[in-house]
Motif scaffolding. Structure first.
Motif, PDB file in Angstrom:
ATOM      1  N   PHE A 101       0.920  -1.360  -0.020  1.00 22.03           N
ATOM      2  CA  PHE A 101      -0.153   0.251  -0.077  1.00 22.03           C
ATOM      3  C   PHE A 101       1.031   1.157  -0.023  1.00 22.03           C
ATOM      4  CE2 PHE A 101      -3.813  -1.920   2.383  1.00 22.03           C
ATOM      5  CZ  PHE A 101      -4.201  -2.666   1.223  1.00 22.03           C
ATOM      6  N   ASP A 102       0.570   2.245  -0.466  1.00 20.74           N
ATOM      7  CA  ASP A 102       1.185   3.378  -0.693  1.00 20.74           C
ATOM      8  C   ASP A 102       0.787   4.623   0.479  1.00 20.74           C
ATOM      9  OD1 ASP A 102       2.658   2.989  -3.021  1.00 20.74           O
ATOM     10  OD2 ASP A 102       1.388   4.118  -4.348  1.00 20.74           O
ATOM     11  N   ASP A 103       1.569   5.438   0.829  1.00 22.79           N
ATOM     12  CA  ASP A 103       1.078   6.175   2.143  1.00 22.79           C
ATOM     13  C   ASP A 103       0.509   7.304   2.037  1.00 22.79           C
ATOM     14  OD1 ASP A 103       2.933   7.530   0.446  1.00 22.79           O
ATOM     15  OD2 ASP A 103       4.726   7.836   1.980  1.00 22.79           O
ATOM     16  N   ASP A 104      -0.162   7.445   0.877  1.00 23.78           N
ATOM     17  CA  ASP A 104      -1.146   8.597   0.460  1.00 23.78           C
ATOM     18  C   ASP A 104      -2.449   8.182  -0.072  1.00 23.78           C
ATOM     19  OD1 ASP A 104      -0.050   7.943  -1.876  1.00 23.78           O
ATOM     20  OD2 ASP A 104       0.765   9.804  -2.273  1.00 23.78           O
ATOM     21  N   ASP A 105      -2.699   6.849  -0.105  1.00 22.59           N
ATOM     22  CA  ASP A 105      -4.037   6.327  -0.771  1.00 22.59           C
ATOM     23  C   ASP A 105      -4.919   5.965   0.349  1.00 22.59           C
ATOM     24  OD1 ASP A 105      -2.655   7.083  -3.163  1.00 22.59           O
ATOM     25  OD2 ASP A 105      -1.775   4.934  -3.649  1.00 22.59           O
ATOM     26  N   ILE A 106      -6.218   5.277  -0.315  1.00 21.91           N
ATOM     27  CA  ILE A 106      -7.198   4.910   0.846  1.00 21.91           C
ATOM     28  C   ILE A 106      -7.578   3.477   0.300  1.00 21.91           C
ATOM     29  CG2 ILE A 106      -9.328   5.207   1.642  1.00 21.91           C
ATOM     30  CD1 ILE A 106      -7.671   7.475   2.359  1.00 21.91           C
ATOM     31  N   ALA A 107      -7.510   2.409   1.188  1.00 21.12           N
ATOM     32  CA  ALA A 107      -7.904   1.037   0.843  1.00 21.12           C
ATOM     33  C   ALA A 107      -9.340   0.923   1.066  1.00 21.12           C
ATOM     34  CB  ALA A 107      -6.980   0.103   1.604  1.00 21.12           C
ATOM     35  N   HIS A 108     -10.299   0.220   0.262  1.00 19.86           N
ATOM     36  CA  HIS A 108     -11.454  -0.173   0.509  1.00 19.86           C
ATOM     37  C   HIS A 108     -11.721  -0.972   1.663  1.00 19.86           C
ATOM     38  CE1 HIS A 108     -15.415  -2.265  -0.083  1.00 19.86           C
ATOM     39  NE2 HIS A 108     -15.795  -1.476  -1.177  1.00 19.86           N
ATOM     40  N   PRO A 109     -12.652  -0.771   2.553  1.00 22.14           N
ATOM     41  CA  PRO A 109     -12.588  -1.561   3.756  1.00 22.14           C
ATOM     42  C   PRO A 109     -12.844  -3.324   3.414  1.00 22.14           C
ATOM     43  CG  PRO A 109     -14.410   0.001   3.911  1.00 22.14           C
ATOM     44  CD  PRO A 109     -13.831   0.151   2.422  1.00 22.14           C
ATOM     45  N   GLN A 110     -13.087  -3.768   2.312  1.00 18.72           N
ATOM     46  CA  GLN A 110     -12.935  -5.097   2.144  1.00 18.72           C
ATOM     47  C   GLN A 110     -11.923  -5.450   1.268  1.00 18.72           C
ATOM     48  OE1 GLN A 110     -17.059  -4.712  -0.332  1.00 18.72           O
ATOM     49  NE2 GLN A 110     -17.570  -6.523   1.132  1.00 18.72           N
TER      50      GLN A 110
END
Length: 319
Positions: A101-110
């Motif tokens: 994961f990158d340090d400025d992005d958002i992951a979907h909860p699933q």
């Protein structure tokens, strides 16, 4: 403050590797999206590449509250940059599954839940998914559907990956750790390093699945590596030229290099004359005399043919 979260098993199932460098403005929101995952058995290895802002101070509370987050500073055993930091994370990782994961992005909860589900029920080594982009503030509206289509990916898709017909974003794949036993990031690369590595992994015979669901959201801003590439930053463009050569050499060694892919890369080399990419491609491919003459003719006439194509396109549009 004591630990609020401690749902990780002794050996976590998923290792999230997050390299960071001067992202104090965004990193906490990224970590909160990891904390919001419906799948809880993970560790998140935060690898600081030697940043000079107050990232460590901003992270202090969440590191204290949630033992699944672990903060490290890249050691001198790894080259400065994203690839070196990720390789350090790979050496620290305890999970059966690896995701970057990158340090400025958002992951979907699933994100983790669905990837682990696919990897556990299928005889595959990776799960690819859709990644969207956003600008400015993120709007937290997620699709929680578990119904989606999918397709298989294997060695026959390597050319599509290298031609960007099948995108493999660095943060849009979960891998089984077996994929990295003999494959690591090339640490001197500063752009397209995942493009080179992922095509190398799949060319080695690892099979996977792609699910047609968006599980990750990339933040676009002018300080991103991609932004620097499209602003023609010399470090990034030079790195891409190096990646092309590495990809060609890998496929040549595995007897997977097709004429159509040679044609594609030679066409690209027109824009990389300062790096002698065309000459280096010919040397890497190891052609006979007749083949060299053929590709020399193709290369020298390409600018004229491209110009004629553009003129024809304009004429056709105005008719």
């Amino acid at each position: 403050m004591g630990q609020i979260f401690n749902t990780m098993s002794e050996m976590p199932q998923v290792s999230i590797i997050m390299a960071t460098y001067n992202r104090a403005e965004y990193i906490l929101e990224s970590l909160q999206s990891i904390q919001a995952q419906t799948f809880k058995d993970w560790e998140c290895l935060i690898i600081d590449d030697g940043g000079t802002d107050d990232t460590k101070e901003i992270l202090a509370p969440i590191l204290e509250q949630d033992s699944r987050f672990k903060y490290f500073t890249r050691t001198e055993n790894y080259q400065k940059g994203l690839p070196g930091s990720r390789n350090y994370g790979l050496d620290l990782a305890q999970g059966d599954y690896i995701i970057f994961f990158d340090d400025d992005d958002i992951a979907h909860p699933q994100n983790l839940e669905l990837c682990v589900l696919e990897l556990s029920k299928n005889d595959i080594s990776f799960c690819r998914y859709i990644r969207d982009v956003f600008f400015d503030d993120f709007h937290y509206k997620f699709d929680y559907s578990t119904t989606y289509t999918s397709f298989n990916i294997g060695i026959n898709d390597v050319e599509k990956i290298l031609r960007y017909e099948l995108f493999f974003n660095s943060c849009a794949v979960m891998w089984k750790r077996e994929c990295f036993v003999k494959n690591r990031f090339v640490e001197h690369l500063m752009y397209a390093e995942e493009w080179e590595l992922y095509s190398r992994i799949i060319s080695a015979g690892f099979k996977g699945i792609s699910i047609e669901k968006c599980l990750f959201y990339g933040r676009k801003h002018r300080y991103s590596l991609t932004g620097e590439f499209y602003n023609y930053n010399a470090v990034q463009t030079s790195s891409y030229a190096d990646c092309i050569l590495l990809a060609i050499k890998n496929l040549k060694e595995k007897q997977l290099l097709s004429n159509s892919l040679i044609r594609y890369f030679i066409s690209l080399s027109i824009g990389y004359k300062q790096y002698k990419l065309y000459e280096n491609i010919l040397a890497a491919v190891q052609l006979n005399r007749f083949e060299k003459l053929k590709w020399n003719l193709f290369y020298k006439t390409l600018p004229t043919r491209l110009l004629l194509y553009r003129i024809k396109k304009v004429i056709k549009k105005n008719i």
